[in-house]
Design an enzyme around this catalytic site. Structure first.
Site, PDB file in Angstrom:
ATOM      1  N   CYS A 244       0.813  -1.221   0.000  1.00 21.86           N
ATOM      2  CA  CYS A 244       0.000   0.000   0.000  1.00 21.86           C
ATOM      3  C   CYS A 244       0.844   1.267   0.000  1.00 21.86           C
ATOM      4  CB  CYS A 244      -0.946   0.001   1.187  1.00 21.86           C
ATOM      5  SG  CYS A 244      -0.120  -0.107   2.794  1.00 21.86           S
TER       6      CYS A 244
ATOM      7  N   ASP B 118      -7.284   6.402  -2.198  1.00 20.30           N
ATOM      8  CA  ASP B 118      -6.579   5.171  -1.857  1.00 20.30           C
ATOM      9  C   ASP B 118      -6.336   4.351  -3.117  1.00 20.30           C
ATOM     10  OD1 ASP B 118      -5.436   2.986  -0.731  1.00 20.30           O
ATOM     11  OD2 ASP B 118      -7.116   2.447   0.562  1.00 20.30           O
TER      12      ASP B 118
ATOM     13  N   HIS C 167      -1.825   0.438   7.114  1.00 12.09           N
ATOM     14  CA  HIS C 167      -2.172   0.883   5.764  1.00 12.09           C
ATOM     15  C   HIS C 167      -1.672   2.310   5.556  1.00 12.09           C
ATOM     16  CE1 HIS C 167      -4.268   0.369   2.027  1.00 12.09           C
ATOM     17  NE2 HIS C 167      -5.080   1.406   2.215  1.00 12.09           N
TER      18      HIS C 167
END
Length: 680
Positions: free
Chosen positions: A416, A474, A458
């Site tokens: 991520c 995101d 994350h």
């Protein structure tokens, strides 16, 4: 106390010290643990008489000097807290080797008790709490054996257990009514205990956290629970980028410190939907907290300990050295446009040197010329991730030289933080303020609370658009939508989830009974955290209100007086000798019962007559059916009183005495029937 090496109290104390030291393994240096094992081995060798002599005082003094020099060398790296803890464990190990007299024993008992207390600084979960409780019981058992060496281990353990059960209601009352004060001092942060997120990350760092199943925090909700795609838990905002790593902006830190100095806290406002929840954060020895945007601390008691920065980040005023509890209201539909835009823009448009990542710069220049609209430009970057064969992986390749170029145009696989870092950099190159936010996404839902673990770590992007302010973007949701909807394990099914944690039960959630066991332990730990570790001033006030209504000084004083009167009454019931009949051992009890049977026949023992002489008197006054069993019972009683029995012999003697007593009862009963027949 005797100096005998076979003293049972020494043996119990040695094992207690060993287990206590092992529970502190994460905070005590390896060479000190080895020193502890050597000291314990030496003491056990003396106890079992495998070795006859302890080391000399001169040898121990030399060992203490060398150990002190080594510890002093490492003390600057350890910090104050861990340095003192390691010193205490080292000194206790040396004292165990020197255990020779009464003073040495009491000093070691005191330090081991203090070490057990230190354990709660680092571990407060229910499992370790039970372990430390058992260790404290063992320490008390050692003291009891020390002062009553003639008692058996079984009998001493029984006495300790009874006293512990008697103390339990008193301890519970004190836990409920004693004032819950904040710590009078702050524990210094220990570097080796820092875990989880960091104030500086390089893409790939968060991938390492994905291999840990350690609990980060729990959130207990009142009312609605956010959907999986809404569970973005903000922790740290990173705004300074050097071309490879992101960190907290020095300008932001300076401005925040200035705001704190003048007590000018950022006062965010919310509207629309709201999530109300309570967070139980695990110790991190850091100050950042976790919340869903836009977060507003709820409750006056919590507000005294929480500060909100202008980047919507919640900060504890003291490092989290124990479980930290706070209440929050989050407004997911509120815009993040309440901060000072001129400052945010100046910080979040800064770029690293132009010499870095040239391919990315050329690509962004070309893309920006085709898409001048900010929203459209950001969407095209997301489409690039979606359509160019990017993959989500726990094991991204190492990208050291021109990391953004390598990620976007060569490797095309990452975690991520790789996607968030590349997108934030591209947005800045396109003239859009952007920053990296690290925290946690998701969580395991159980009834009304969520458990968030390290593998939920994350990173995502926040970009500024004039119409709405800061917006969350995101890119992971584009590349691996299962990561957002179902969690990390679903997104990396082809890879070995938690491969660095082979004993974690979370790896085996496909095995029904193991997963059920994990969930049960999770629920028990949550109840412990909420009702025991989370029992604070606010909950204590609610408890008092449920008993006495509105809290007034008079009512509180009367309530406290009543509780302490109850405690003193319990102590009196347990310990006032006038209210308790002396407890006789079984041998004496059987002998006195036999005397009572003889008393029914008019045969009494004078105070000046011994048991053997009285047995002869009974033989002259009664027939063999009564005198013979009484004689045998008397001999067993005398053996017990003048020759200590082993536990096995004692049980055997008690059984024989009970048998002889039954014979006497039967003989007296038969004698009564004969007299009745003669009278008739």
């Amino acid at each position: 106390m005797t100096s005998s090496i076979n003293n049972h109290s020494h043996f119990v104390l040695t094992l207690t010290f060993l287990l206590t030291s092992l529970t502190l393994y994460t905070s005590v240096m390896a060479w000190i643990i080895i020193l502890v094992i050597c000291a314990v081995t030496m003491r056990l060798a003396l106890y079992f008489q495998l070795h006859k002599h302890a080391p000399s005082i001169r040898t121990l003094n030399l060992l203490a000097l060398l150990s002190g020099i080594v510890l002093a060398y490492f003390s600057l790296q350890l910090g104050v807290l861990l340095g003192m803890l390691n010193l205490l464990v080292m000194a206790s190990a040396l004292k165990l080797m020197l255990l020779r007299n009464n003073r040495d024993y009491h000093q070691l008992v005191t330090t081991v008790g203090f070490l057990i207390g230190c354990g709660f600084i680092f571990q407060q979960g229910i499992v370790f709490s039970i372990i430390y409780l058992l260790l404290m019981v063992a320490l008390i058992l050692s003291l009891a054996l020390h002062y009553s060496p003639s008692k058996s281990l079984l009998q001493t353990s029984k006495d300790i257990s009874i006293m512990g059960l008697q103390a339990l209601p008193i301890a519970l009352l004190l836990f409920l009514v004693m004032p819950k004060f904040d710590p009078l001092w702050q524990m210094p942060a220990a570097k080796s205990t820092e875990t989880g997120l960091s104030e500086k990350i390089t893409p790939g760092d968060i991938a390492k956290l994905s291999q840990s199943s350690d609990l980060v925090f729990r959130a207990s909700f009142t009312g609605d629970i956010p959907q999986p795609q809404e569970r973005y838990w903000r922790a740290i905002v990173l705004e300074d980028f050097d071309g490879a790593s992101w960190q907290i902006s020095p300008q932001r830190m300076a401005i925040n410190n200035q705001y704190r100095q003048y007590s000018e806290e950022f006062d965010a406002s919310g509207e629309g939907r709201v999530f109300q929840y309570e967070v139980f954060a695990e110790p991190t020895h850091q100050n950042w907290l976790y919340a869903i945007d836009v977060a507003i601390p709820d409750g006056s008691y919590s507000n005294q300990r929480i500060w909100q920065n202008h980047d919507y980040q919640l900060i504890s005023q003291a490092p989290l050295v124990s479980t930290f509890q706070y209440k929050v209201k989050s407004y997911p539909s509120a815009n993040l446009n309440q901060s000072l835009y001129s400052l945010d823009k100046r910080i979040n448009l800064q770029l690293p040197p132009k010499t870095g990542n040239p391919k990315t710069q050329a690509w962004v220049d070309n893309l920006r010329s085709q898409h001048p609209d900010d929203v459209d430009f950001a969407q095209k970057i997301l489409e690039y991730f979606e359509n160019q064969g990017f993959s989500y992986t726990l094991k991204p390749p190492l990208m050291q030289d021109e990391p953004v170029d390598q990620f976007l145009f060569e490797a095309k696989q990452g975690f991520c933080s790789h996607y968030a870092s590349a997108m934030a950099y591209a947005l800045r190159l396109g003239g859009i303020p952007a920053r990296l936010v690290t925290g946690y996404q998701g969580g395991e839902l159980r009834s009304d609370y969520l458990s968030i673990y390290q593998y939920d770590a994350h990173a995502w992007v926040e970009a500024w658009f004039d119409e709405t302010g800061w917006q969350r973007i995101d890119p992971t949701a584009v590349v691996a939508p299962d990561r957002i909807q179902y969690g990390l394990q679903s997104a990396v099914e082809a890879e070995n989830f938690l491969y660095n944690s082979p004993f974690s039960l979370a790896r085996f959630n496909s095995v029904t009974w193991l997963n059920d066991l994990r969930l049960m332990l999770n629920s028990v730990d949550y109840a412990w955290t909420k009702w025991v570790l989370g029992f604070d001033q606010e909950q204590q006030k609610d408890l008092f209100k449920s008993f006495i209504g509105e809290l007034t000084p008079r009512k509180v004083a009367l309530f406290a007086f009543g509780v302490f009167a109850l405690i003193f009454t319990l102590i009196a019931l347990f310990y006032l000798p006038l209210w308790r009949k002396p407890k006789l051992d079984k041998s004496t009890s059987y002998y006195l019962k036999a005397q009572q049977i003889l008393g029914k026949l008019g045969i009494y023992r004078a105070d000046s007559k011994g048991p053997i002489d009285f047995s002869s008197q009974v033989a002259r006054a009664t027939d063999m059916s009564i005198s013979a069993p009484f004689e045998r019972l008397t001999k067993l009683y005398v053996i017990h009183m003048y020759r200590p029995d082993t536990p096995i012999e004692l049980r055997k003697h008690h059984a024989m005495m009970a048998k002889e007593l039954s014979k006497m009862k039967a003989a007296v009963k038969a004698l009564g029937k004969v007299e009745v027949l003669e009278q008739s």
